[in-house]
Design a protein around this motif. Structure first.
Motif, PDB file in Angstrom:
ATOM      1  N   ASN A   2       1.314  -1.432  -0.199  1.00 27.82           N
ATOM      2  CA  ASN A   2       0.558  -0.364  -0.171  1.00 27.82           C
ATOM      3  C   ASN A   2       0.773   1.429  -0.018  1.00 27.82           C
ATOM      4  OD1 ASN A   2       0.912   0.379   2.481  1.00 27.82           O
ATOM      5  ND2 ASN A   2      -0.952  -0.020   3.578  1.00 27.82           N
ATOM      6  N   TRP A   3      -0.122   2.454   0.017  1.00 29.11           N
ATOM      7  CA  TRP A   3       0.799   3.677  -0.130  1.00 29.11           C
ATOM      8  C   TRP A   3       1.787   3.472   0.809  1.00 29.11           C
ATOM      9  CZ3 TRP A   3      -0.091   7.764   2.968  1.00 29.11           C
ATOM     10  CH2 TRP A   3      -1.074   7.580   4.019  1.00 29.11           C
ATOM     11  N   LEU A   4       1.428   3.328   1.948  1.00 31.11           N
ATOM     12  CA  LEU A   4       2.086   3.888   3.742  1.00 31.11           C
ATOM     13  C   LEU A   4       2.999   3.223   3.372  1.00 31.11           C
ATOM     14  CD1 LEU A   4       2.019   5.651   6.349  1.00 31.11           C
ATOM     15  CD2 LEU A   4       0.678   3.060   7.052  1.00 31.11           C
ATOM     16  N   ILE A  10      10.543   4.422   0.859  1.00 26.57           N
ATOM     17  CA  ILE A  10      11.384   5.700   0.392  1.00 26.57           C
ATOM     18  C   ILE A  10      12.262   6.902   1.465  1.00 26.57           C
ATOM     19  CG2 ILE A  10      10.982   7.823  -1.295  1.00 26.57           C
ATOM     20  CD1 ILE A  10       8.862   6.735  -2.671  1.00 26.57           C
ATOM     21  N   ALA A  11      11.300   6.764   2.182  1.00 23.27           N
ATOM     22  CA  ALA A  11      11.925   7.615   3.398  1.00 23.27           C
ATOM     23  C   ALA A  11      13.076   7.119   4.074  1.00 23.27           C
ATOM     24  CB  ALA A  11      10.980   7.951   4.783  1.00 23.27           C
ATOM     25  N   HIS A  12      13.291   5.226   4.261  1.00 20.13           N
ATOM     26  CA  HIS A  12      14.213   4.366   4.428  1.00 20.13           C
ATOM     27  C   HIS A  12      15.747   4.859   3.794  1.00 20.13           C
ATOM     28  CE1 HIS A  12      15.719   1.752   7.051  1.00 20.13           C
ATOM     29  NE2 HIS A  12      16.074   0.605   6.347  1.00 20.13           N
ATOM     30  N   LEU A  13      15.130   4.797   2.840  1.00 17.37           N
ATOM     31  CA  LEU A  13      16.337   4.698   1.143  1.00 17.37           C
ATOM     32  C   LEU A  13      16.825   6.349   1.618  1.00 17.37           C
ATOM     33  CD1 LEU A  13      15.305   2.563  -1.210  1.00 17.37           C
ATOM     34  CD2 LEU A  13      16.544   2.237   0.112  1.00 17.37           C
ATOM     35  N   TYR A  75       6.932  -3.865  11.320  1.00 13.65           N
ATOM     36  CA  TYR A  75       5.219  -4.270  11.589  1.00 13.65           C
ATOM     37  C   TYR A  75       4.715  -3.767  10.389  1.00 13.65           C
ATOM     38  CZ  TYR A  75       0.963  -2.655  13.854  1.00 13.65           C
ATOM     39  OH  TYR A  75       0.066  -2.741  13.760  1.00 13.65           O
ATOM     40  N   LEU A  76       4.676  -3.244   9.485  1.00 17.43           N
ATOM     41  CA  LEU A  76       4.214  -3.539   8.030  1.00 17.43           C
ATOM     42  C   LEU A  76       3.841  -4.438   7.406  1.00 17.43           C
ATOM     43  CD1 LEU A  76       3.937   0.521   6.873  1.00 17.43           C
ATOM     44  CD2 LEU A  76       2.106  -0.658   7.783  1.00 17.43           C
ATOM     45  N   GLY A  77       5.338  -4.868   7.491  1.00 18.39           N
ATOM     46  CA  GLY A  77       5.705  -6.646   6.745  1.00 18.39           C
ATOM     47  C   GLY A  77       5.214  -7.247   7.410  1.00 18.39           C
TER      48      GLY A  77
END
Length: 133
Positions: A2-4, A10-13, A75-77
């Motif tokens: 999803n978008w989150l 992207i922020a992590h990279l 958490y998201l994964g």
């Protein structure tokens, strides 16, 4: 995905790239020893002592953000997906399958009943040929 999840990746990279850049820009501990031998220009970008506080605080902040995004991605994964992942998952094949036409095949007799197979007669020699021995 999803978008989150995409936004956090992207922020992590970007945070990882910024940490690498900041670590490469920082002056090492051995640079002060070289100043006595003529390498005095090694710390002139942010001043003699100004880079230590600014760079180290920025690196610590980015490291904390990197850990936060890592935990968020974990958490998201780990969550079960709420929507189907592929087009095949979205199609309910059982509802859309056409019914097969009924075939008229003869019923198979049970295994305990023997079915007599017709016996073909042995080939007879032609009338003008001598019998084979």
């Amino acid at each position: 995905m999803n978008w989150l999840h995409s936004a956090v990746v992207i922020a992590h990279l970007l945070i990882a790239a910024a940490i690498v850049a900041l670590v490469l820009l920082q002056r090492g501990k051995g640079a002060d020893a070289g100043a006595g031998f003529g390498a005095g220009a090694s710390g002139t970008v942010f001043g003699a002592r100004g880079s230590a506080s600014f760079m180290s605080r920025t690196t610590a902040t980015l490291a904390a953000l990197f850990i936060a995004t890592s935990l968020t991605l974990a958490y998201l994964g780990g969550r079960a997906p709420t929507a189907p992942k592929s087009v095949i998952d979205r199609v309910n094949l059982q509802d859309k399958a056409p019914e097969l036409p009924a075939t008229s095949t003869p019923p198979v007799p049970p295994a305990d009943q023997a079915v007599e197979q017709p016996v073909e007669p042995a080939p007879q020699p032609a009338p003008n040929e001598p019998p084979k021995q």
